[in-house]
Design a protein around this motif. Structure first.
Motif, PDB file in Angstrom:
ATOM      1  N   LEU B  59       0.838  -1.201   0.000  1.00  0.00           N
ATOM      2  CA  LEU B  59       0.000   0.000   0.000  1.00  0.00           C
ATOM      3  C   LEU B  59       0.874   1.252   0.000  1.00  0.00           C
ATOM      4  CD1 LEU B  59      -2.232  -1.213   2.975  1.00  0.00           C
ATOM      5  CD2 LEU B  59      -2.751  -1.470   0.535  1.00  0.00           C
ATOM      6  N   GLU B  64      -5.636   2.518   2.833  1.00  0.00           N
ATOM      7  CA  GLU B  64      -6.012   1.740   1.650  1.00  0.00           C
ATOM      8  C   GLU B  64      -6.325   0.294   2.032  1.00  0.00           C
ATOM      9  OE1 GLU B  64      -2.889   4.216  -1.197  1.00  0.00           O
ATOM     10  OE2 GLU B  64      -2.719   2.043  -1.036  1.00  0.00           O
ATOM     11  N   ALA B  67      -9.908  -0.211   3.258  1.00  0.00           N
ATOM     12  CA  ALA B  67     -10.870  -0.268   2.153  1.00  0.00           C
ATOM     13  C   ALA B  67     -10.762  -1.597   1.404  1.00  0.00           C
ATOM     14  CB  ALA B  67     -10.635   0.904   1.201  1.00  0.00           C
ATOM     15  N   LEU B  68      -9.537  -2.053   1.179  1.00  0.00           N
ATOM     16  CA  LEU B  68      -9.331  -3.337   0.488  1.00  0.00           C
ATOM     17  C   LEU B  68      -9.999  -4.478   1.248  1.00  0.00           C
ATOM     18  CD1 LEU B  68      -5.589  -3.606  -0.639  1.00  0.00           C
ATOM     19  CD2 LEU B  68      -7.612  -3.723  -2.088  1.00  0.00           C
ATOM     20  N   ALA B  70     -12.546  -4.382   3.231  1.00  0.00           N
ATOM     21  CA  ALA B  70     -14.004  -4.328   3.084  1.00  0.00           C
ATOM     22  C   ALA B  70     -14.422  -4.888   1.725  1.00  0.00           C
ATOM     23  CB  ALA B  70     -14.503  -2.890   3.258  1.00  0.00           C
ATOM     24  N   GLY B  71     -13.696  -4.504   0.681  1.00  0.00           N
ATOM     25  CA  GLY B  71     -14.008  -5.013  -0.653  1.00  0.00           C
ATOM     26  C   GLY B  71     -13.833  -6.517  -0.739  1.00  0.00           C
ATOM     27  N   ASN B  93     -10.430   7.965   9.715  1.00  0.00           N
ATOM     28  CA  ASN B  93     -11.730   8.142   9.058  1.00  0.00           C
ATOM     29  C   ASN B  93     -12.106   6.927   8.217  1.00  0.00           C
ATOM     30  OD1 ASN B  93     -14.116   9.721   8.292  1.00  0.00           O
ATOM     31  ND2 ASN B  93     -13.199   9.630   6.261  1.00  0.00           N
ATOM     32  N   MET B  94     -11.109   6.274   7.611  1.00  0.00           N
ATOM     33  CA  MET B  94     -11.413   5.092   6.792  1.00  0.00           C
ATOM     34  C   MET B  94     -12.025   3.976   7.631  1.00  0.00           C
ATOM     35  SD  MET B  94     -11.255   4.442   3.583  1.00  0.00           S
ATOM     36  CE  MET B  94      -9.879   5.122   2.669  1.00  0.00           C
ATOM     37  N   LEU B  97     -15.790   2.896   7.659  1.00  0.00           N
ATOM     38  CA  LEU B  97     -16.367   1.902   6.741  1.00  0.00           C
ATOM     39  C   LEU B  97     -16.572   0.549   7.432  1.00  0.00           C
ATOM     40  CD1 LEU B  97     -17.162   0.716   3.956  1.00  0.00           C
ATOM     41  CD2 LEU B  97     -14.754   0.809   3.318  1.00  0.00           C
ATOM     42  N   ILE B 100     -19.136   1.086  10.606  1.00  0.00           N
ATOM     43  CA  ILE B 100     -20.560   1.304  10.345  1.00  0.00           C
ATOM     44  C   ILE B 100     -21.146   0.186   9.484  1.00  0.00           C
ATOM     45  CG2 ILE B 100     -20.539   2.688   8.233  1.00  0.00           C
ATOM     46  CD1 ILE B 100     -22.575   3.411  11.408  1.00  0.00           C
ATOM     47  N   GLY B 101     -20.293  -0.475   8.683  1.00  0.00           N
ATOM     48  CA  GLY B 101     -20.766  -1.569   7.843  1.00  0.00           C
ATOM     49  C   GLY B 101     -20.610  -2.936   8.480  1.00  0.00           C
ATOM     50  N   ARG B 102     -20.073  -2.964   9.705  1.00  0.00           N
ATOM     51  CA  ARG B 102     -19.812  -4.218  10.405  1.00  0.00           C
ATOM     52  C   ARG B 102     -19.056  -5.197   9.499  1.00  0.00           C
ATOM     53  NH1 ARG B 102     -25.216  -5.385  12.828  1.00  0.00           N
ATOM     54  NH2 ARG B 102     -25.289  -7.215  11.510  1.00  0.00           N
ATOM     55  N   PHE B 103     -18.014  -4.673   8.860  1.00  0.00           N
ATOM     56  CA  PHE B 103     -17.151  -5.513   8.040  1.00  0.00           C
ATOM     57  C   PHE B 103     -16.081  -6.145   8.927  1.00  0.00           C
ATOM     58  CE2 PHE B 103     -18.787  -2.819   4.655  1.00  0.00           C
ATOM     59  CZ  PHE B 103     -18.816  -3.665   3.556  1.00  0.00           C
ATOM     60  N   PRO B 104     -15.823  -7.435   8.785  1.00  0.00           N
ATOM     61  CA  PRO B 104     -14.726  -8.041   9.526  1.00  0.00           C
ATOM     62  C   PRO B 104     -13.422  -7.311   9.222  1.00  0.00           C
ATOM     63  CG  PRO B 104     -16.059  -9.732   8.479  1.00  0.00           C
ATOM     64  CD  PRO B 104     -16.545  -8.413   7.953  1.00  0.00           C
TER      65      PRO B 104
END
Lengths: 192, 181
Positions: B59, B64, B67-68, B70-71, B93-94, B97, B100-104
């Protein structure tokens, strides 16, 4: 005369087939929602600068699917380093389309770097994207739309120049868990 | 400048702890990883890059990787993010994601600025790392020994990937030893 953003996004998504779509916060999320809600859309409402990287993680997880990120110039500018990361990782099934109005549209239409002259397609080309381009006419948008469904040798980034205007909002769901689970369910994945 | 480690970072059974950490990530079925390098993560990064079953991404800045990850989860894959404590500050701030999205989200953070630190510039963010993560809603587990680290990571991985948690595992600077200059 610059293009209207809603017809541009509708054209990009025309006959989208099995495209997986990630949208950058602000107007691109509204534009994609206005073109037709889909379980294959992941709408971002925050995490500015994340859209292209969310698309890359998804593209790496789903190499058999094409992934399209639709974002704005301000959002992509905040993730500028991500273009270097994407170019080096080189997922061939990832495309980014920047809907470029040259302004920060959500916050009072202040001029952005692209409005001051920066060319995001040139940045992506310098980073090593496999293909880049810039559209100023609907015919060129159609050419991008067609290219999105063709195989590529690496990641691609296109810029579409559009008018700076705030259209009536078409609001996608703001519940990030809901749209995550809806998206995963569409791929046949467990949702909890 | 040499980045060699002063101490021999061994776990109980004599294996190098980064090797054990790598094995724990494999057992947790992690198939994507990303990193901004840190000397303390050097061996783990090397192992991940050599593994063709894990897609490992370098990265330009740590957010980054958030975000990766989460994707990757949207597409059905598990991702881990490696960084040093200074990088946590880049992510704040990232982290909205995954929170709030409860992403592992599993972040492995090598600590600087807290034990035998030669560079004062590492101290402010090192001291703020745990509070900053908690403030934005990321849970923090902390290891001060290789043994504790190897207990924590599998437990954290279960919570992350089975219970949709966002967890940072802080790897105490004492585990890495002093950086050699």
């Amino acid at each position: 005369m610059k293009l209207d953003r809603r017809p541009v996004v509708a054209e990009l998504l025309r006959g989208r087939g099995d495209l997986l779509v990630v949208t950058g916060l602000g107007s691109p999320s509204y534009d994609v929602h206005a073109a037709g809600d889909s379980e294959a859309n992941y709408y971002l409402w925050g995490a500015m600068g994340s859209a292209a990287l969310v698309g890359m993680g998804l593209a790496q997880a789903r190499p058999e699917r094409r992934v399209l990120v639709i974002t704005g110039d301000g959002e992509q500018l905040m993730g500028l380093g991500g273009l270097a990361t994407i170019a080096m990782a080189a997922p061939a099934n990832l495309s980014v389309v920047v809907i470029d109005n040259g302004h920060f549209g959500e916050t009072g239409m202040q001029t952005s770097h692209t409005g001051l002259g920066l060319k995001l397609d040139a940045v992506a080309a310098a980073c090593g994207f496999a293909a880049t381009g810039r559209a100023t006419s609907m015919d060129e948008v159609t050419a991008i739309r067609d290219a999105l469904h063709q195989p590529a040798s690496g990641p691609r980034l296109y810029v579409v120049e559009v008018k700076a205007e705030n259209l009536p909002r078409s609001l996608p769901p703001r519940d990030a868990v809901h749209i995550k689970n809806r998206f995963r369910a569409g791929l046949g994945l467990a949702t909890a | 400048m040499t980045l060699a480690l002063q101490t021999e970072p061994r776990a109980q059974d004599g294996a190098l702890w980064p090797d054990e950490l790598y094995a724990a990530l494999q057992r947790a079925r992690v198939t994507q990883a990303s990193y901004v390098p840190d000397a303390g993560h050097a061996r783990l990064i090397q192992l991940l890059l050599a593994d063709t079953a894990i897609t490992t991404t370098v990265l330009t800045t740590e957010e980054e990787g958030i975000a990766l990850a989460a994707g990757a989860w949207l597409g059905g894959e598990r991702s881990a993010v490696l960084m040093q404590s200074s990088g946590v500050g880049n992510c704040i701030n990232m982290l909205s994601l995954p929170v709030i999205g409860r992403f592992p989200l599993l972040i492995l953070v090598t600590m600087r600025g807290e034990w035998g630190e030669f560079n004062p510039w590492q101290v402010p963010m090192g001291q703020a790392t745990e509070a900053a993560l908690r403030a934005v809603g990321v849970r923090v587990f902390r290891a001060e020994t290789p043994e504790a680290l190897l207990d924590i990571v599998p437990a954290a991985a279960v919570e992350v990937y089975e219970a949709d948690q966002q967890i940072a595992v802080l790897i105490g600077q004492a585990i890495m030893g002093k950086k050699k200059w």
